[in-house]
Design a protein around this motif. Sequence first.
Motif, PDB file in Angstrom:
ATOM      1  N   ASP A   1       0.629   4.185  -2.632  1.00 44.58           N
ATOM      2  CA  ASP A   1       0.353   5.559  -2.189  1.00 44.58           C
ATOM      3  C   ASP A   1       1.367   6.544  -2.762  1.00 44.58           C
ATOM      4  OD1 ASP A   1      -1.843   4.827  -0.687  1.00 44.58           O
ATOM      5  OD2 ASP A   1      -0.737   4.660   1.194  1.00 44.58           O
TER       6      ASP A   1
ATOM      7  N   GLU B   1       0.828  -1.207   0.000  1.00 44.84           N
ATOM      8  CA  GLU B   1       0.000   0.000   0.000  1.00 44.84           C
ATOM      9  C   GLU B   1       0.862   1.257   0.000  1.00 44.84           C
ATOM     10  OE1 GLU B   1      -3.474   0.466  -0.131  1.00 44.84           O
ATOM     11  OE2 GLU B   1      -3.259  -1.591  -0.835  1.00 44.84           O
TER      12      GLU B   1
ATOM     13  N   ARG C   1      -7.165  -0.253  -7.553  1.00 43.48           N
ATOM     14  CA  ARG C   1      -7.361   0.223  -6.185  1.00 43.48           C
ATOM     15  C   ARG C   1      -8.089   1.562  -6.181  1.00 43.48           C
ATOM     16  NH1 ARG C   1      -3.044   2.591  -1.810  1.00 43.48           N
ATOM     17  NH2 ARG C   1      -2.967   4.207  -3.414  1.00 43.48           N
TER      18      ARG C   1
END
Length: 200
Positions: free
Chosen positions: A17, A13, A64
């Motif tokens: 990000d 993640e 995502r």
Amino acid sequence: MNKTTTATNNTCEHILDVGEKLILNLGFTAMGLNELLATAGVPKGSFYHYFKSKEKFGEALLNRYFSDYVITSKERFADPNKTQRQHLLDYFSLWMTQSCQAACHSKCLMVKLAGEVSDLSEVMREALDHGVTRVIAQLRSSIEAGVEEGSLAIDETPELLADSIYSLWLGAALRAKVSRSDAPFISAMQRTERLLKPIA
């Protein structure tokens, strides 16, 4: 979930990000893998543990993005104290506000990447197409619910109207990006209010 699994998910993640922020500023092509790794503070081996290639990273990022987008939008459309017409107008008003707070420089991954990668990566083009289809389906459901509850009067099918309005706003976002002006959004909002007519 054990600590190893949690750490693995957190690393993945984190890379996504950091990559999303870099891509929104630089674009997908201009963002080098070394720059991503240096900014994220992870070794190259970690990247390839999660993603087979930069293209696969882009696909995962888009999947995502749209999953989070649809979930967040679904929550906004669920407020029982507002009509579906109000939900729809609020949705597009928020789109305009968030874009113009960024000086009309798009912070939407869809707008940022649609023109750039559609001709370069079939995998990412398909991810974009699938994501947009999900968003339009959500708008269609809201329009259908608005007609059923009596807050909307429409002159075309919910499917066609949802597709037309989304295309209108996508075009407005691109025009605003080029002109650095909120005028395309204001025009799109006025047109949307006319298309999503209240029951007389």
